[in-house]
Design a protein around this motif. Sequence first.
Motif, PDB file in Angstrom:
ATOM      1  N   PRO A   1       8.200  -6.459   2.211  1.00 54.05           N
ATOM      2  CA  PRO A   1       6.986  -6.282   1.422  1.00 54.05           C
ATOM      3  C   PRO A   1       6.726  -4.806   1.097  1.00 54.05           C
ATOM      4  O   PRO A   1       7.001  -3.922   1.915  1.00 54.05           O
ATOM      5  CB  PRO A   1       5.899  -6.862   2.328  1.00 54.05           C
ATOM      6  CG  PRO A   1       6.468  -6.909   3.699  1.00 54.05           C
ATOM      7  CD  PRO A   1       7.942  -6.990   3.561  1.00 54.05           C
TER       8      PRO A   1
ATOM      9  N   GLU B   1       1.003  -0.613  -3.451  1.00 53.57           N
ATOM     10  CA  GLU B   1       0.435  -1.699  -4.233  1.00 53.57           C
ATOM     11  C   GLU B   1      -0.801  -1.195  -4.992  1.00 53.57           C
ATOM     12  O   GLU B   1      -1.053  -1.590  -6.120  1.00 53.57           O
ATOM     13  CB  GLU B   1       0.038  -2.832  -3.278  1.00 53.57           C
ATOM     14  CG  GLU B   1       0.196  -4.222  -3.827  1.00 53.57           C
ATOM     15  CD  GLU B   1       1.638  -4.662  -3.942  1.00 53.57           C
ATOM     16  OE1 GLU B   1       2.236  -4.363  -4.978  1.00 53.57           O
ATOM     17  OE2 GLU B   1       2.156  -5.311  -2.996  1.00 53.57           O
TER      18      GLU B   1
ATOM     19  N   SER C   1      -5.948 -16.162  -5.949  1.00 57.43           N
ATOM     20  CA  SER C   1      -4.955 -16.086  -4.877  1.00 57.43           C
ATOM     21  C   SER C   1      -5.288 -17.099  -3.777  1.00 57.43           C
ATOM     22  O   SER C   1      -4.386 -17.629  -3.122  1.00 57.43           O
ATOM     23  CB  SER C   1      -4.876 -14.668  -4.314  1.00 57.43           C
ATOM     24  OG  SER C   1      -6.096 -14.305  -3.743  1.00 57.43           O
TER      25      SER C   1
ATOM     26  N   PHE D   1       0.642 -11.551 -10.419  1.00 54.10           N
ATOM     27  CA  PHE D   1       0.427 -11.139  -9.030  1.00 54.10           C
ATOM     28  C   PHE D   1      -0.337 -12.137  -8.171  1.00 54.10           C
ATOM     29  O   PHE D   1       0.203 -12.690  -7.220  1.00 54.10           O
ATOM     30  CB  PHE D   1      -0.280  -9.775  -9.011  1.00 54.10           C
ATOM     31  CG  PHE D   1      -0.055  -9.022  -7.747  1.00 54.10           C
ATOM     32  CD1 PHE D   1       1.012  -8.151  -7.627  1.00 54.10           C
ATOM     33  CD2 PHE D   1      -0.894  -9.211  -6.654  1.00 54.10           C
ATOM     34  CE1 PHE D   1       1.255  -7.481  -6.438  1.00 54.10           C
ATOM     35  CE2 PHE D   1      -0.655  -8.541  -5.471  1.00 54.10           C
ATOM     36  CZ  PHE D   1       0.418  -7.677  -5.358  1.00 54.10           C
ATOM     37  N   SER D   2      -1.607 -12.403  -8.542  1.00 50.68           N
ATOM     38  CA  SER D   2      -2.454 -13.186  -7.639  1.00 50.68           C
ATOM     39  C   SER D   2      -1.909 -14.575  -7.380  1.00 50.68           C
ATOM     40  O   SER D   2      -2.101 -15.139  -6.305  1.00 50.68           O
ATOM     41  CB  SER D   2      -3.862 -13.313  -8.204  1.00 50.68           C
ATOM     42  OG  SER D   2      -4.362 -12.047  -8.472  1.00 50.68           O
TER      43      SER D   2
ATOM     44  N   LYS E   1       0.987 -15.342  -6.899  1.00 47.04           N
ATOM     45  CA  LYS E   1       2.182 -15.316  -6.051  1.00 47.04           C
ATOM     46  C   LYS E   1       1.936 -14.596  -4.735  1.00 47.04           C
ATOM     47  O   LYS E   1       2.814 -14.542  -3.882  1.00 47.04           O
ATOM     48  CB  LYS E   1       3.324 -14.600  -6.786  1.00 47.04           C
ATOM     49  CG  LYS E   1       3.784 -15.324  -8.033  1.00 47.04           C
ATOM     50  CD  LYS E   1       4.780 -14.494  -8.801  1.00 47.04           C
ATOM     51  CE  LYS E   1       5.064 -15.114 -10.156  1.00 47.04           C
ATOM     52  NZ  LYS E   1       5.251 -14.099 -11.182  1.00 47.04           N
ATOM     53  N   ASN E   2       0.779 -13.975  -4.574  1.00 46.53           N
ATOM     54  CA  ASN E   2       0.530 -13.177  -3.384  1.00 46.53           C
ATOM     55  C   ASN E   2      -0.751 -13.602  -2.672  1.00 46.53           C
ATOM     56  O   ASN E   2      -1.599 -14.275  -3.250  1.00 46.53           O
ATOM     57  CB  ASN E   2       0.421 -11.688  -3.751  1.00 46.53           C
ATOM     58  CG  ASN E   2       1.772 -11.124  -4.147  1.00 46.53           C
ATOM     59  OD1 ASN E   2       2.583 -10.787  -3.310  1.00 46.53           O
ATOM     60  ND2 ASN E   2       2.009 -11.081  -5.445  1.00 46.53           N
TER      61      ASN E   2
ATOM     62  N   ARG F   1      -3.432  -8.703  -0.477  1.00 43.52           N
ATOM     63  CA  ARG F   1      -2.626  -7.986  -1.456  1.00 43.52           C
ATOM     64  C   ARG F   1      -3.232  -8.054  -2.856  1.00 43.52           C
ATOM     65  O   ARG F   1      -3.210  -7.086  -3.605  1.00 43.52           O
ATOM     66  CB  ARG F   1      -1.232  -8.595  -1.484  1.00 43.52           C
ATOM     67  CG  ARG F   1      -0.165  -7.638  -1.070  1.00 43.52           C
ATOM     68  CD  ARG F   1       1.115  -8.350  -0.705  1.00 43.52           C
ATOM     69  NE  ARG F   1       1.601  -7.785   0.532  1.00 43.52           N
ATOM     70  CZ  ARG F   1       2.150  -6.567   0.591  1.00 43.52           C
ATOM     71  NH1 ARG F   1       2.314  -5.846  -0.485  1.00 43.52           N
ATOM     72  NH2 ARG F   1       2.535  -6.075   1.743  1.00 43.52           N
ATOM     73  N   SER F   2      -3.770  -9.233  -3.187  1.00 44.23           N
ATOM     74  CA  SER F   2      -4.356  -9.396  -4.520  1.00 44.23           C
ATOM     75  C   SER F   2      -5.578  -8.503  -4.696  1.00 44.23           C
ATOM     76  O   SER F   2      -5.807  -7.956  -5.777  1.00 44.23           O
ATOM     77  CB  SER F   2      -4.747 -10.853  -4.752  1.00 44.23           C
ATOM     78  OG  SER F   2      -3.616 -11.666  -4.693  1.00 44.23           O
TER      79      SER F   2
ATOM     80  N   ASP G   1      -4.254  -5.037  -5.239  1.00 40.13           N
ATOM     81  CA  ASP G   1      -3.684  -4.960  -6.589  1.00 40.13           C
ATOM     82  C   ASP G   1      -4.790  -4.872  -7.635  1.00 40.13           C
ATOM     83  O   ASP G   1      -4.753  -4.035  -8.542  1.00 40.13           O
ATOM     84  CB  ASP G   1      -2.819  -6.195  -6.844  1.00 40.13           C
ATOM     85  CG  ASP G   1      -2.290  -6.237  -8.269  1.00 40.13           C
ATOM     86  OD1 ASP G   1      -1.407  -5.425  -8.582  1.00 40.13           O
ATOM     87  OD2 ASP G   1      -2.778  -7.061  -9.061  1.00 40.13           O
TER      88      ASP G   1
END
Lengths: 204, 195
Positions: A5, A11, A61, A122-123, A125-126, A130-131, A134
């Motif tokens: 990661p 990020e 997410s 992004f959101s 998949k994460n 993390r979202s 990001d």
Amino acid sequence: MAKTPTPLSKEFLKGLWNENPILRMLLGLCPTLAVTNSAINGLSMGLATTFALLCSSILISLLRKIIPSQVRIAGYIVIIATFVTVADKFLAAYLPEISKALGPYVPLIVVNCIILGRQEAFSSKNGVGRSIIDALGMGSGFILVLLVLGSIRELFGSATIFNLQILGDWFNPWMIMILPPGAFLTLGLLIGLGNWLNERKVKI
Amino acid sequence: MNKTTKMVIVLTVITGLSGAILSSWDSVTKPKIEYHKLQALKVAISDVLPSYDYYEEKDIDGKTIYIGKLNDSTQPTGIAFKVDGSGFQGNLSIMVGVDPSFTSITGIKVLEQIETPGLGTKIVEDPSNKTDPFWFPEQFVGVIFSPQINVVKNSIPQNSNEIQAISGATISSKAVVRILNEDISIMKELYQSVN
């Protein structure tokens, strides 16, 4: 995911520079060009967009395993539109002046490519953490560019920044800067500057 | 659960929740938004009418007029109403105040406009005129609109029914005058038909 990661700091920082939504990815240019005739308008647009981006990213997410992929875009748009409307009503109720200045561009945040783009890329998949990082990074990158753009245009177009007189009476404001051509010129120069710095491998 | 059912359920739940959030948030913000609208209206009325203690709202044929009155007199001090028309790019909405006999203007205030920033927007405020940014709307104070208001270019108005156009925004200036000319006479007939 098999690969290691990315660190959280990276990020966040990618939104500011390497993947800056405006300067590097050229997303969300419509509000960027339209509302940045003053620093305060740019800042409020940036904040409203970041609010919608952050809330949508958190929710999407969380729901990423529940929403079937066939209807994901419809689901995302409903979620984004909800938060944008919340922001729009908030501005109209508590900051009527800014709401008036931004006009129809607040409801139009719904179709801002940055928000939908981040959900897709992004959101969906994460994880939530993390979202959030990001979304904050992308939002900050967006706010930063809008603020710089708004300040430059206001400085040369009205001799002020945040309504504070910066240039003296000797300065004859360049009307073009607060008109649409000023937006294109300034944004073009900013993107050019960004590319120039990037070629020289100036990393932050 | 098959795919189709899942899609339907998920989308229904999302839109349902969205509706619930929005309707509850709307009930929080609605009174505030209404309040701001009313405040803006009050400010506009007090800007265009000569001093008054209170104003009465009256509907004539679907048009709302605001009659300014003093506490110790039944005679109105002035009458305000909203006029609309097209400007250079879009709708122009102007609050205008006239004296009770409908002969001269006591003030105008542009409520809504999407004129060219920096040029047409000078009908609201002209930041390039440091001594008097509001010179354009202020010109209308005391203007006699019968038979009609005229626009003059590049010279100081000589007559009491003349207005100087904004240089670079002649169309916006003329639009304001045209809307006033057209709508004031309509309102005059309406008002006099009931008084």
